[in-house]
Design a protein around this motif. Sequence first.
Motif, PDB file in Angstrom:
ATOM      1  N   ILE A  66      25.333 -24.391  42.408  1.00 42.23           N
ATOM      2  CA  ILE A  66      24.332 -23.432  41.956  1.00 42.23           C
ATOM      3  C   ILE A  66      24.995 -22.180  41.420  1.00 42.23           C
ATOM      4  O   ILE A  66      24.562 -21.574  40.443  1.00 42.23           O
ATOM      5  CB  ILE A  66      23.376 -23.061  43.113  1.00 42.23           C
ATOM      6  N   GLY A  67      26.066 -21.736  42.057  1.00 45.35           N
ATOM      7  CA  GLY A  67      26.758 -20.511  41.690  1.00 45.35           C
ATOM      8  C   GLY A  67      26.400 -19.357  42.601  1.00 45.35           C
ATOM      9  O   GLY A  67      25.338 -19.338  43.232  1.00 45.35           O
ATOM     10  N   GLY A  68      27.297 -18.374  42.690  1.00 44.68           N
ATOM     11  CA  GLY A  68      27.060 -17.214  43.538  1.00 44.68           C
ATOM     12  C   GLY A  68      27.141 -17.550  45.020  1.00 44.68           C
ATOM     13  O   GLY A  68      27.693 -18.576  45.436  1.00 44.68           O
ATOM     14  N   ASN A  69      26.584 -16.681  45.848  1.00 42.87           N
ATOM     15  CA  ASN A  69      26.420 -16.938  47.282  1.00 42.87           C
ATOM     16  C   ASN A  69      25.006 -17.453  47.509  1.00 42.87           C
ATOM     17  O   ASN A  69      24.037 -16.748  47.193  1.00 42.87           O
ATOM     18  CB  ASN A  69      26.622 -15.659  48.096  1.00 42.87           C
ATOM     19  N   ILE A  70      24.863 -18.655  48.024  1.00 40.00           N
ATOM     20  CA  ILE A  70      23.532 -19.212  48.266  1.00 40.00           C
ATOM     21  C   ILE A  70      23.019 -18.675  49.594  1.00 40.00           C
ATOM     22  O   ILE A  70      23.508 -19.029  50.662  1.00 40.00           O
ATOM     23  CB  ILE A  70      23.556 -20.749  48.262  1.00 40.00           C
ATOM     24  N   LEU A  71      22.006 -17.808  49.527  1.00 39.49           N
ATOM     25  CA  LEU A  71      21.518 -17.082  50.701  1.00 39.49           C
ATOM     26  C   LEU A  71      20.243 -17.666  51.287  1.00 39.49           C
ATOM     27  O   LEU A  71      19.889 -17.348  52.427  1.00 39.49           O
ATOM     28  CB  LEU A  71      21.270 -15.614  50.327  1.00 39.49           C
ATOM     29  N   SER A  72      19.520 -18.495  50.535  1.00 42.83           N
ATOM     30  CA  SER A  72      18.220 -18.981  51.025  1.00 42.83           C
ATOM     31  C   SER A  72      17.886 -20.329  50.412  1.00 42.83           C
ATOM     32  O   SER A  72      18.242 -20.613  49.264  1.00 42.83           O
ATOM     33  CB  SER A  72      17.111 -17.963  50.697  1.00 42.83           C
ATOM     34  N   ILE A  73      17.193 -21.152  51.219  1.00 41.97           N
ATOM     35  CA  ILE A  73      16.757 -22.487  50.798  1.00 41.97           C
ATOM     36  C   ILE A  73      15.338 -22.707  51.294  1.00 41.97           C
ATOM     37  O   ILE A  73      14.994 -22.320  52.422  1.00 41.97           O
ATOM     38  CB  ILE A  73      17.649 -23.602  51.381  1.00 41.97           C
ATOM     39  N   ALA A  74      14.501 -23.329  50.472  1.00 42.37           N
ATOM     40  CA  ALA A  74      13.154 -23.721  50.896  1.00 42.37           C
ATOM     41  C   ALA A  74      12.839 -25.100  50.331  1.00 42.37           C
ATOM     42  O   ALA A  74      13.077 -25.362  49.145  1.00 42.37           O
ATOM     43  CB  ALA A  74      12.115 -22.709  50.414  1.00 42.37           C
ATOM     44  N   ASN A 118       7.146 -32.490  51.078  1.00 41.67           N
ATOM     45  CA  ASN A 118       7.516 -33.897  50.951  1.00 41.67           C
ATOM     46  C   ASN A 118       9.016 -34.128  50.963  1.00 41.67           C
ATOM     47  O   ASN A 118       9.467 -35.275  50.953  1.00 41.67           O
ATOM     48  CB  ASN A 118       6.931 -34.471  49.652  1.00 41.67           C
ATOM     49  N   GLY A 119       9.791 -33.066  50.961  1.00 43.40           N
ATOM     50  CA  GLY A 119      11.236 -33.212  50.977  1.00 43.40           C
ATOM     51  C   GLY A 119      11.829 -33.710  49.680  1.00 43.40           C
ATOM     52  O   GLY A 119      13.005 -34.092  49.635  1.00 43.40           O
ATOM     53  N   LYS A 120      11.055 -33.685  48.599  1.00 38.44           N
ATOM     54  CA  LYS A 120      11.559 -34.168  47.306  1.00 38.44           C
ATOM     55  C   LYS A 120      12.209 -33.057  46.495  1.00 38.44           C
ATOM     56  O   LYS A 120      13.125 -33.304  45.718  1.00 38.44           O
ATOM     57  CB  LYS A 120      10.422 -34.797  46.508  1.00 38.44           C
ATOM     58  N   PHE A 121      11.698 -31.842  46.656  1.00 41.06           N
ATOM     59  CA  PHE A 121      12.228 -30.705  45.924  1.00 41.06           C
ATOM     60  C   PHE A 121      12.655 -29.611  46.887  1.00 41.06           C
ATOM     61  O   PHE A 121      12.054 -29.435  47.960  1.00 41.06           O
ATOM     62  CB  PHE A 121      11.179 -30.126  44.964  1.00 41.06           C
ATOM     63  N   LEU A 122      13.696 -28.884  46.494  1.00 39.55           N
ATOM     64  CA  LEU A 122      14.055 -27.665  47.199  1.00 39.55           C
ATOM     65  C   LEU A 122      14.373 -26.600  46.168  1.00 39.55           C
ATOM     66  O   LEU A 122      14.652 -26.896  44.999  1.00 39.55           O
ATOM     67  CB  LEU A 122      15.227 -27.878  48.154  1.00 39.55           C
ATOM     68  N   TRP A 123      14.306 -25.352  46.615  1.00 39.89           N
ATOM     69  CA  TRP A 123      14.665 -24.214  45.776  1.00 39.89           C
ATOM     70  C   TRP A 123      15.741 -23.422  46.508  1.00 39.89           C
ATOM     71  O   TRP A 123      15.649 -23.190  47.717  1.00 39.89           O
ATOM     72  CB  TRP A 123      13.455 -23.333  45.502  1.00 39.89           C
ATOM     73  N   ALA A 124      16.782 -23.040  45.785  1.00 43.93           N
ATOM     74  CA  ALA A 124      17.896 -22.294  46.359  1.00 43.93           C
ATOM     75  C   ALA A 124      18.019 -20.955  45.647  1.00 43.93           C
ATOM     76  O   ALA A 124      17.979 -20.891  44.411  1.00 43.93           O
ATOM     77  CB  ALA A 124      19.196 -23.091  46.219  1.00 43.93           C
ATOM     78  N   ILE A 127      18.655 -12.948  46.346  1.00 52.90           N
ATOM     79  CA  ILE A 127      17.444 -13.610  46.841  1.00 52.90           C
ATOM     80  C   ILE A 127      17.676 -13.895  48.317  1.00 52.90           C
ATOM     81  O   ILE A 127      18.391 -14.835  48.675  1.00 52.90           O
ATOM     82  CB  ILE A 127      17.161 -14.907  46.067  1.00 52.90           C
ATOM     83  N   THR A 128      17.098 -13.094  49.185  1.00 51.02           N
ATOM     84  CA  THR A 128      17.406 -13.184  50.618  1.00 51.02           C
ATOM     85  C   THR A 128      16.465 -14.088  51.398  1.00 51.02           C
ATOM     86  O   THR A 128      16.770 -14.453  52.529  1.00 51.02           O
ATOM     87  CB  THR A 128      17.380 -11.784  51.254  1.00 51.02           C
ATOM     88  N   SER A 129      15.319 -14.442  50.834  1.00 51.03           N
ATOM     89  CA  SER A 129      14.352 -15.257  51.571  1.00 51.03           C
ATOM     90  C   SER A 129      13.492 -16.038  50.596  1.00 51.03           C
ATOM     91  O   SER A 129      13.048 -15.507  49.574  1.00 51.03           O
ATOM     92  CB  SER A 129      13.455 -14.360  52.446  1.00 51.03           C
TER      93      SER A 129
END
Length: 446
Positions: A262-270, A274-280, A312-314
């Motif tokens: 993704i790049g950078g420091n990955i600070l948050s995941i959601a 359904n577990g098919k998509f996530l956003w970082a 993006i902290t949350s």
Amino acid sequence: MTTALQQQVFALDARYNAHRAPQSLNFRTLYIRRRSQLLRDTKRSADDWKQYIKLRSALLQQRYGTTKVDSSSSISSLNINKSVINERTIFSTTGCVVPTKEAEASRAMVGGTTMAENYAFVGVEHIFDQHTKAVTMVKFANNDRTRLCCSSLDGNLSVCDLANNSPIVSAVLKGHIKAVTGFDWSINNDLIVSASLDGSIRVWKVADFKCLSIIKENNDVQILCCVFQPINNNLILAGNNKGELRIANISTGRYLKYVCRIGGNILSIAFDTNGKFLWAGNDRGEIVSVFCELNEALCKMKKFSLASHCSITSLSYRAWISREARDPLLLVNATDNSMYLLSITDCEGSLQLKRKFQNRHQKHIVRSTFCPIMSFRQGACVVTGSEDGSIYFVDIEKMGNRSVVNTLQGHSSSVLSISFNYDESFLATSDLQGLVIIWKKGNMSQ
């Protein structure tokens, strides 16, 4: 009315509490606990409370001078130098969220009570102080009213229980040698996974609070966030300071070969439900949608960038927040003094701005959440921490200063994380000084 005035008194005490015995955190914690109890037990008229607030404020200012929330200590490697906004109140700056203007049927289902009445709190139920440094995350167990987990910069996690009106710390989970950045409960609450700056993920068995597995990265890698895969709790998604999303297998204790950069420091995941998509989200102001393929590979899809270079902290996902707002949404905290509401517009996880709220947030990892119970009222509510030491309840439909339906003031430093239990009877909040406050829901008329 009386409850709101009691809350103002408690907020006043909390704001000046850092000046009382500055070298003795235990004394300050004991003092604020006792003040909370006394304020709950004291019966006064609204006029008496107003006079008391005035006198109390004058006495505290005379003794300690004017004061402000101390947020000078950093809880992360963020190095952001922007001007601080003057407004204390969160306010929104863009379009409509809930499409219908009338919701008489919805209001009738809940007796016509307002959003503010629904999110009134009677005060502090308990204060936990088992951690010696900032509490980075608090989270109630899934569909559990009383079990709560906390993670801290002191390298430990703790599991607390609020059952039987006698809150206790059930266990302190020790093993990480550096700060714990976050954690997640498994779907049936039998496991907790934690991430740390020491480069490791630890899996804890809740039944006996033992460490079940340690999954280690290279020495120069810091794990900044982690979540269970919603439909397969044998898999863990982790984000690190190398800009990588990786999948770890609990059974094997190893990472899978697939790496999504993704790049950078990955600070948050959601994740979606359904577990098919996530956003970082990373520290470059970018949110990237990622598709989880059947072979457990990760496929990067769409990128959404905020205008400012921020962290993006949350990230919080909700399929729909009320009967009148049924589109899937992401709730986002960013260090540009903002909280964003983004709609998910297509099958590739593309994002579009719905609403922006200003919030005091420049430096720390501050989190927010959707209220867990679907709203049957007109409007929809989210809750966020803030670096001004307050907790804000925000009706995402309303514009301007009217969007804040309630404010809790009890912390004397930046509020970093918040969590509702499933029935919204308790709210847990944590701060930069290592305190966790449990708030109990009540009625405005009390």
